[in-house]
Design a protein around this motif. Structure first.
Motif, mmCIF file in Angstrom:
data_model
loop_
_atom_site.group_PDB
_atom_site.id
_atom_site.type_symbol
_atom_site.label_atom_id
_atom_site.label_comp_id
_atom_site.label_asym_id
_atom_site.label_seq_id
_atom_site.Cartn_x
_atom_site.Cartn_y
_atom_site.Cartn_z
ATOM 1 N N VAL A 53 0.792 -1.209 0.054
ATOM 2 C CA VAL A 53 -0.102 -0.019 -0.002
ATOM 3 C C VAL A 53 1.016 1.123 -0.038
ATOM 4 O O VAL A 53 0.738 2.331 -0.812
ATOM 5 N N LEU A 172 0.097 -3.363 15.582
ATOM 6 C CA LEU A 172 -1.135 -3.875 15.946
ATOM 7 C C LEU A 172 -1.997 -2.161 16.376
ATOM 8 O O LEU A 172 -2.928 -2.064 15.813
ATOM 9 N N PRO A 173 -1.574 -1.517 17.292
ATOM 10 C CA PRO A 173 -1.849 -0.417 17.773
ATOM 11 C C PRO A 173 -2.154 0.853 16.743
ATOM 12 O O PRO A 173 -3.196 1.669 16.741
ATOM 13 N N LEU A 174 -0.846 0.805 15.970
ATOM 14 C CA LEU A 174 -0.872 1.894 14.964
ATOM 15 C C LEU A 174 -0.974 1.526 13.653
ATOM 16 O O LEU A 174 -0.696 2.306 12.655
ATOM 17 N N TYR A 175 -1.558 0.441 13.234
ATOM 18 C CA TYR A 175 -1.914 -0.027 11.881
ATOM 19 C C TYR A 175 -2.689 0.918 11.166
ATOM 20 O O TYR A 175 -2.305 1.432 9.984
ATOM 21 N N ASN A 176 -3.741 1.354 11.809
ATOM 22 C CA ASN A 176 -4.526 2.332 10.877
ATOM 23 C C ASN A 176 -3.998 3.718 10.876
ATOM 24 O O ASN A 176 -4.269 4.276 9.643
ATOM 25 N N GLN A 177 -3.246 4.030 11.937
ATOM 26 C CA GLN A 177 -2.611 5.246 11.545
ATOM 27 C C GLN A 177 -1.555 5.349 10.751
ATOM 28 O O GLN A 177 -1.341 6.333 9.840
ATOM 29 N N LEU A 179 -1.494 3.509 8.045
ATOM 30 C CA LEU A 179 -1.861 3.368 6.776
ATOM 31 C C LEU A 179 -2.483 4.661 6.243
ATOM 32 O O LEU A 179 -2.217 5.082 5.163
ATOM 33 N N LEU A 180 -3.076 5.314 7.178
ATOM 34 C CA LEU A 180 -3.943 6.561 6.815
ATOM 35 C C LEU A 180 -2.911 7.518 6.580
ATOM 36 O O LEU A 180 -2.881 8.724 5.718
ATOM 37 N N LEU A 240 -10.078 -5.276 3.141
ATOM 38 C CA LEU A 240 -8.687 -5.294 3.950
ATOM 39 C C LEU A 240 -8.529 -6.664 4.958
ATOM 40 O O LEU A 240 -7.499 -6.941 4.815
ATOM 41 N N GLY A 241 -9.507 -7.030 5.421
ATOM 42 C CA GLY A 241 -9.187 -8.162 6.177
ATOM 43 C C GLY A 241 -8.796 -9.484 5.616
ATOM 44 O O GLY A 241 -7.884 -10.227 5.851
ATOM 45 N N PHE A 243 -7.590 -9.318 2.490
ATOM 46 C CA PHE A 243 -6.002 -8.949 2.098
ATOM 47 C C PHE A 243 -4.898 -9.305 3.331
ATOM 48 O O PHE A 243 -4.193 -9.983 2.828
ATOM 49 N N VAL A 244 -5.133 -8.933 4.362
ATOM 50 C CA VAL A 244 -3.974 -9.357 5.346
ATOM 51 C C VAL A 244 -4.227 -10.535 5.404
ATOM 52 O O VAL A 244 -3.057 -11.418 5.745
ATOM 53 N N VAL B 84 -6.088 -1.258 -3.872
ATOM 54 C CA VAL B 84 -5.819 -1.464 -2.579
ATOM 55 C C VAL B 84 -7.226 -2.345 -2.073
ATOM 56 O O VAL B 84 -8.150 -1.373 -2.260
ATOM 57 N N PRO B 85 -7.403 -3.518 -1.642
ATOM 58 C CA PRO B 85 -8.829 -4.133 -1.547
ATOM 59 C C PRO B 85 -9.329 -3.351 -0.180
ATOM 60 O O PRO B 85 -9.189 -4.053 0.911
ATOM 61 N N MET B 86 -10.022 -2.397 -0.194
ATOM 62 C CA MET B 86 -10.869 -1.846 0.878
ATOM 63 C C MET B 86 -11.969 -1.557 0.699
ATOM 64 O O MET B 86 -12.388 -0.732 -0.424
ATOM 65 N N ASP B 90 -14.037 -0.528 5.305
ATOM 66 C CA ASP B 90 -12.823 -0.710 6.060
ATOM 67 C C ASP B 90 -12.103 0.957 5.974
ATOM 68 O O ASP B 90 -11.564 1.162 6.892
ATOM 69 N N LEU B 94 -10.768 2.573 9.242
ATOM 70 C CA LEU B 94 -9.195 2.996 9.220
ATOM 71 C C LEU B 94 -9.410 4.414 9.475
ATOM 72 O O LEU B 94 -8.346 4.811 10.393
ATOM 73 N N ARG B 98 -9.321 2.676 16.576
ATOM 74 C CA ARG B 98 -8.158 2.451 16.831
ATOM 75 C C ARG B 98 -7.769 0.840 16.559
ATOM 76 O O ARG B 98 -6.634 0.450 15.810
ATOM 77 N N PRO B 100 -7.291 -2.277 14.696
ATOM 78 C CA PRO B 100 -6.739 -2.503 13.439
ATOM 79 C C PRO B 100 -7.895 -2.655 12.383
ATOM 80 O O PRO B 100 -8.854 -3.347 12.827
ATOM 81 N N PHE B 102 -8.179 -4.150 9.501
ATOM 82 C CA PHE B 102 -8.387 -5.475 9.008
ATOM 83 C C PHE B 102 -9.035 -6.512 10.016
ATOM 84 O O PHE B 102 -9.243 -7.579 9.499
ATOM 85 N N LEU B 103 -9.203 -6.064 11.584
ATOM 86 C CA LEU B 103 -9.746 -7.190 12.067
ATOM 87 C C LEU B 103 -11.290 -6.717 12.177
ATOM 88 O O LEU B 103 -12.185 -7.379 13.010
#
Lengths: 301, 229
Positions: A53, A172-177, A179-180, A240-241, A243-244, B84-86, B90, B94, B98, B100, B102-103
């Motif tokens: 990404v 894990l805690p910072l994944y979203n941040q 990526l964004l 996204l789930g 994908f990962v 990107v598959p979103m 998603d 994102l 907080r 993730p 993807f969960l």
């Protein structure tokens, strides 16, 4: 940790002895290799989705080449040439931070800057090798590029385990941040995300993961496992789930099959090569699925 | 409760030797619906990005208020790899949680996200790939993310640029609803008729502040348009 490794080894060897598991499990090096793959697969598979990404495909290769220089410096400074982790980690982290810092100063794109740094580190490493070759067998350098998963020892496994834990606790805690921050820095800023700090954290993270995997699977294979499973999973994922999860599963299965298949089938293929070939095969299959099945074509735009 | 007042105090910005903003000073009152107008390249987006803390500038930008809540921001476009598959879900996860993305969606934000998507008319698209949406639909999703969590300051960078007429009407309605609840709105807007109709105050920018005041007073004569074009 060594006691835990020993008890796992003894259990698996017992199961192999009574025929529950294949004969290959009687060998300690096979069990060590498989334990490593169970860490490396999920780690590189998950991290690979962010690499794809963020369009940092060649960063790990650049770090791998920088590691050559790091090893050479370490040997010149008197570090053990069998496990020159201090010099590899130190030099590669400096390399990654310098790359990101230069990017912020020059506004050059990721791929251009990675190319520049990759060339510089290769040239620097090659020059140092001239001095180092007088001291040691340069075959050590070869193992940095191609690794040796069947020759890992408990030190390598412990380092990999620690790095996996660090990566999980950070990502894990910072994944979203994270990526964004790469998708839209302005949006990230508005949500109170410290974009630059996170970019540095990500670069350092990829660097330490790459270095921890170098002696085990080598620079070339680290890059392959960061990219191929993520690319394959992207072919057939809508979420996204997916994908990962897909990337993690493909990376882990490729590692396990790559270690076991040559032994079980008596194929004259090196383990590293087998791992990449299995991942590549999955990529080909998913590409065919994407191009031929309407369900997966619909994931594209 | 009203959103914060926004104070730009002698803000200057230089990029690559070019002066983008020159000593820009003005104040947006707490709870105001304020529009920023001006020609392309006049420094509007740079001013907003400075407000978001993304551009190194001289001078001060202050938010003044009793309690400073979340900032909602709607960019012009979300530029990213559309393959990107979103899904829309998603993207919202994102941006708003907080846990993730993807969960899966977090329970804490689920209701707020659903309400925001519904308000923008894109709830039924939540399982569609975000990259496969039309430009207008993506813009509606981008607007929806700014509504969760409920902002006290809403910053809009031409949110209607790629949006169709019904979408633009929804944006207008939502902005008015939020502003009626006290949210301060800072809106880069090219539609002068809309500015006249909706805004409490307006600032014209062309590197400097060319005019500032109530739309009915400063946008009534012909000169302002020439000053910022």
């Amino acid at each position: 940790m060594n006691t835990i490794y020993e008890s796992i080894r003894l259990t698996l060897q017992g199961l192999a002895a009574n025929g529950t598991l294949p004969q290959a499990f009687t060998y300690q090096f096979v069990i060590n290799a498989l334990l490593c793959t169970l860490l490396i697969g999920p780690l590189l598979g998950a991290l690979g989705t962010m690499i794809v990404v963020k369009r940092m495909a060649f960063f790990s290769q650049a770090v791998g080449n920088a590691a050559l220089t790091g090893v050479a410096i370490g040997i010149l400074l008197g570090e053990s040439y069998t496990s020159p982790y201090i010099s590899m980690f130190s030099f590669c982290i400096l390399f990654g931070i310098a790359l990101k810092y230069t990017q912020y100063r020059t506004n050059l794109s990721n791929d251009s800057l990675i190319g520049v740094f990759l060339s510089i580190s290769l040239a620097f490493g090659a020059s140092l090798l001239l001095y180092v070759s007088a001291k040691i067998n340069t075959h050590v350098m070869e193992s940095v590029l191609f690794g040796s998963i069947l020759a890992v020892d408990y030190t390598d496994m412990n380092i990999l385990l620690v790095v996996t834990l660090i990566a999980s606790l950070v990502v894990l805690p910072l994944y979203n941040q994270m990526l964004l921050a790469s998708l839209n820095p302005s949006l990230a800023h508005a949500r109170g995300i410290r974009v630059r700090l996170l970019e540095y954290v990500f670069v350092v993270l990829v660097t330490i993961v790459t270095v921890a995997c170098l002696k085990i699977i080598g620079a070339v294979l680290v890059e392959a496992l960061l990219l191929i499973p993520a690319a394959a999973a992207r072919n057939i994922s809508r979420t996204l789930g997916g994908f990962v999860a897909g990337s993690v599963i493909i990376a882990t299965l490729s590692c396990i099959l790559g270690v076991l298949m040559p032994m079980q089938l008596g194929l004259p293929v090196p383990t590293g090569g087998a791992i990449v070939l299995v991942a590549a095969l999955v990529f080909v299959v998913t590409t065919v699925m994407r191009t031929t099945l309407s369900r997966f074509r619909a994931t594209g735009v | 409760m009203s959103g914060p007042a926004v104070v730009f105090d002698k803000v200057s910005l230089e990029l690559g030797g070019t002066r983008i903003l020159d000593n820009v000073s003005f104040r947006i009152e707490s709870g105001a619906l304020h529009c920023i107008v001006g020609a392309n390249g006049g420094g509007k987006t740079s001013l907003i990005r400075s407000l978001l803390g993304q551009m190194p500038h001289s001078g001060q930008i202050r938010l003044e208020g009793e309690s400073l809540g979340p900032v909602g921001y709607v960019p012009q476009v979300l530029d990213f790899d559309r393959n990107v598959p979103m899904t829309v879900r998603d993207v919202m996860a994102l941006l708003t949680q907080r846990k993730p993305a993807f969960l899966g969606s977090s329970r804490e934000h689920r209701a707020g996200v659903d309400a925001a998507l519904k308000r923008m008319g894109v709830l039924e698209k939540e399982l569609r790939p975000f990259g496969g949406l039309s430009g207008g639909e993506r813009q509606r999703v981008l607007f929806a993310q700014a509504l969760e969590p409920a902002p006290s300051l809403l910053i809009l960078d031409e949110p209607c640029a790629n949006i169709d007429e019904p979408g633009a009407r929804i944006v207008e309605d939502v902005v008015l609803e939020l502003n009626a609840k006290g949210v301060t709105v800072v809106w880069i807007n090219h539609d002068w008729d809309q500015v006249r109709k909706l805004a409490h105050s307006v600032t014209g920018i062309n590197r400097k502040v060319m005019f500032h005041g109530v739309p009915s007073e400063v946008l009534t004569w012909a000169e302002p348009k020439a000053m910022v074009s």
